[in-house]
Design a protein around this motif. Structure first.
Motif, PDB file in Angstrom:
ATOM      1  N   ASN A  11      -3.654   0.693  -1.659  1.00 17.60           N
ATOM      2  CA  ASN A  11      -2.916   0.445  -0.405  1.00 17.60           C
ATOM      3  C   ASN A  11      -1.360   1.387   0.185  1.00 17.60           C
ATOM      4  N   PHE A  12      -1.297   2.543  -1.527  1.00 14.35           N
ATOM      5  CA  PHE A  12      -0.391   3.507  -0.935  1.00 14.35           C
ATOM      6  C   PHE A  12      -1.320   4.764  -0.082  1.00 14.35           C
ATOM      7  N   LEU A  13      -2.666   4.728  -0.242  1.00 11.44           N
ATOM      8  CA  LEU A  13      -2.659   6.012   0.904  1.00 11.44           C
ATOM      9  C   LEU A  13      -2.603   5.078   2.467  1.00 11.44           C
ATOM     10  N   GLY A  14      -3.171   4.513   2.615  1.00 12.06           N
ATOM     11  CA  GLY A  14      -2.721   3.542   3.521  1.00 12.06           C
ATOM     12  C   GLY A  14      -3.559   4.207   4.305  1.00 12.06           C
ATOM     13  N   ILE A  15      -5.290   4.294   4.163  1.00  7.59           N
ATOM     14  CA  ILE A  15      -5.840   4.503   5.381  1.00  7.59           C
ATOM     15  C   ILE A  15      -6.784   3.661   6.156  1.00  7.59           C
ATOM     16  N   GLN A  16      -6.944   2.860   6.030  1.00  7.33           N
ATOM     17  CA  GLN A  16      -6.850   1.133   7.081  1.00  7.33           C
ATOM     18  C   GLN A  16      -8.282   2.675   7.475  1.00  7.33           C
ATOM     19  N   PHE A  68      11.173   2.134   1.414  1.00  2.91           N
ATOM     20  CA  PHE A  68      11.221   0.475   0.495  1.00  2.91           C
ATOM     21  C   PHE A  68      11.582  -0.485   1.542  1.00  2.91           C
ATOM     22  N   ILE A  69      10.831  -0.710   2.610  1.00  3.26           N
ATOM     23  CA  ILE A  69      10.618  -1.575   3.727  1.00  3.26           C
ATOM     24  C   ILE A  69       9.082  -1.532   3.343  1.00  3.26           C
ATOM     25  N   GLY A  70       8.371   0.555   3.533  1.00  8.68           N
ATOM     26  CA  GLY A  70       7.217   0.117   3.745  1.00  8.68           C
ATOM     27  C   GLY A  70       6.392  -0.068   1.459  1.00  8.68           C
ATOM     28  N   GLY A  71       7.360  -0.221   1.195  1.00  9.78           N
ATOM     29  CA  GLY A  71       7.075  -0.633  -0.156  1.00  9.78           C
ATOM     30  C   GLY A  71       7.262  -1.644  -0.469  1.00  9.78           C
ATOM     31  N   HIS A  72       7.766  -2.940  -0.417  1.00 16.52           N
ATOM     32  CA  HIS A  72       8.231  -4.325  -0.264  1.00 16.52           C
ATOM     33  C   HIS A  72       7.314  -5.066   0.442  1.00 16.52           C
ATOM     34  N   TYR A  73       6.486  -4.923   1.633  1.00 16.21           N
ATOM     35  CA  TYR A  73       5.110  -4.916   2.350  1.00 16.21           C
ATOM     36  C   TYR A  73       3.967  -4.170   2.315  1.00 16.21           C
ATOM     37  N   ILE A  74       3.886  -3.447   1.843  1.00 13.72           N
ATOM     38  CA  ILE A  74       2.494  -2.065   1.917  1.00 13.72           C
ATOM     39  C   ILE A  74       2.443  -1.846   3.429  1.00 13.72           C
ATOM     40  N   TYR A  75       2.567  -0.665   3.666  1.00 12.82           N
ATOM     41  CA  TYR A  75       2.733   0.307   5.063  1.00 12.82           C
ATOM     42  C   TYR A  75       1.762  -0.274   5.765  1.00 12.82           C
ATOM     43  N   SER A  76       0.192  -0.698   5.027  1.00 11.71           N
ATOM     44  CA  SER A  76      -0.593  -1.598   6.223  1.00 11.71           C
ATOM     45  C   SER A  76      -0.228  -3.106   6.493  1.00 11.71           C
ATOM     46  N   LYS A  77       0.472  -3.751   6.145  1.00 17.31           N
ATOM     47  CA  LYS A  77       0.752  -4.463   6.423  1.00 17.31           C
ATOM     48  C   LYS A  77       2.718  -4.973   6.566  1.00 17.31           C
ATOM     49  N   SER A 135       2.972  -5.936  -3.669  1.00 15.96           N
ATOM     50  CA  SER A 135       2.278  -5.209  -5.239  1.00 15.96           C
ATOM     51  C   SER A 135       3.677  -4.525  -5.918  1.00 15.96           C
ATOM     52  N   TYR A 136       3.996  -5.261  -7.086  1.00 20.31           N
ATOM     53  CA  TYR A 136       4.618  -4.150  -7.620  1.00 20.31           C
ATOM     54  C   TYR A 136       4.138  -2.832  -8.274  1.00 20.31           C
ATOM     55  N   LEU A 137       3.107  -2.682  -8.904  1.00 22.12           N
ATOM     56  CA  LEU A 137       2.604  -1.275  -8.493  1.00 22.12           C
ATOM     57  C   LEU A 137       2.609  -0.236  -7.481  1.00 22.12           C
ATOM     58  N   SER A 138       2.106  -0.838  -6.317  1.00 26.06           N
ATOM     59  CA  SER A 138       2.585  -0.321  -4.573  1.00 26.06           C
ATOM     60  C   SER A 138       3.658  -0.003  -4.626  1.00 26.06           C
ATOM     61  N   TRP A 139       4.812  -1.067  -4.774  1.00 23.85           N
ATOM     62  CA  TRP A 139       6.119  -0.543  -4.349  1.00 23.85           C
ATOM     63  C   TRP A 139       6.050   0.304  -5.070  1.00 23.85           C
ATOM     64  N   LEU A 140       6.102   0.541  -6.838  1.00 29.79           N
ATOM     65  CA  LEU A 140       6.745   1.406  -7.101  1.00 29.79           C
ATOM     66  C   LEU A 140       6.241   3.215  -6.434  1.00 29.79           C
ATOM     67  N   LEU A 141       4.214   2.985  -7.090  1.00 27.44           N
ATOM     68  CA  LEU A 141       4.465   3.884  -6.137  1.00 27.44           C
ATOM     69  C   LEU A 141       4.842   4.720  -5.025  1.00 27.44           C
ATOM     70  N   GLU A 142       4.868   3.658  -4.333  1.00 32.79           N
ATOM     71  CA  GLU A 142       6.171   4.289  -2.932  1.00 32.79           C
ATOM     72  C   GLU A 142       7.308   4.488  -2.289  1.00 32.79           C
ATOM     73  N   VAL A 143       8.461   3.521  -4.008  1.00 40.86           N
ATOM     74  CA  VAL A 143      10.022   4.251  -3.863  1.00 40.86           C
ATOM     75  C   VAL A 143       9.975   4.839  -4.401  1.00 40.86           C
ATOM     76  N   SER A 144       9.366   5.764  -5.246  1.00 44.75           N
ATOM     77  CA  SER A 144       9.673   5.971  -6.271  1.00 44.75           C
ATOM     78  C   SER A 144      10.270   7.479  -5.860  1.00 44.75           C
ATOM     79  N   PRO A 145       8.813   8.601  -4.634  1.00 41.96           N
ATOM     80  CA  PRO A 145       9.749   9.981  -3.528  1.00 41.96           C
ATOM     81  C   PRO A 145      11.162   9.990  -3.543  1.00 41.96           C
TER      82      PRO A 145
END
Length: 209
Positions: free
Chosen positions: A165-170, A73-82, A30-40
């Protein structure tokens, strides 16, 4: 003067981080999730690169910054929970969740060494119990701030898919507390394992400022 012999190592780390960043941007989940994860990580890297000639960290600190950036970057690419490897671990050991998020927060504890370096070089603090106490307090504060940012993103986006996806609470109501605990434990372990090496590198690579 600082030891200039490590420039090639620093450049290699930068190229490696850049390569993983480019890979992570190619068809992420997800590009939006990727942006949120990699921005910091991107913001942090820009600051570190811009300050390179004025404040050059030890090679250990740069290696830690590179490792943390790559993990994000890895977490942003796949989404942390996946993340695939941790999905395999989840299935192989019949776990209830993908633990890449926990692993990522544990790794973030390594940032304690970077904080330690800044404090030793830019404040009157010296090695000892007060330095350890303040570094651990700062690490925990940063972990808490990150969780607050995640919560704010969720509120602003009204709980959209990218925010989830950003929260990744699962499904874990204690996910925030676990994340902060993992970062805190990671910080303690980092200081125990790397402080002596860090001291040697500070003496070898950096003049007293």
């Amino acid at each position: 003067m600082r030891n200039g012999g490590n420039r090639k190592i620093h450049l290699f780390l930068l190229l490696m981080v850049t390569a993983v960043f480019i890979w992570s941007a190619i068809k992420p989940a997800s590009y939006l999730s990727w942006l949120l994860e990699v921005s910091p990580a991107v913001v942090g890297l820009i600051i570190v690169i811009a300050a390179y000639n004025k404040f050059r960290f030890t090679t250990l600190s740069y290696a830690i910054i590179a490792l943390l950036s790559i993990s994000m970057f890895i977490g942003g690419h796949y989404i942390y929970s996946k993340v695939p490897l941790f999905n395999w671990i989840k299935d192989a050991y019949d776990l209830k969740r993908n633990h890449y998020d926990r692993f990522g927060h544990l790794l973030k504890g390594l940032f304690a060494i970077v904080l330690r370096e800044i404090l030793l070089r830019k404040t009157p603090l010296t090695k000892g119990p007060w330095l350890v106490t303040i570094v651990l307090s700062m690490s925990l504060a940063i972990a808490a701030l990150y969780e607050i940012i995640e919560w704010l993103v969720s509120k602003i986006s009204n709980g959209g898919e990218a925010a989830k996806n950003f929260l990744g609470i699962q499904g874990d109501i204690w996910d925030t507390q676990w994340d902060m605990l993992c970062s805190f434990i990671g910080s303690i372990v980092a200081l125990l394992i790397f402080s002596k090496l860090h001291n040697r590198l500070l003496k070898k690579e950096v003049t007293k400022e």
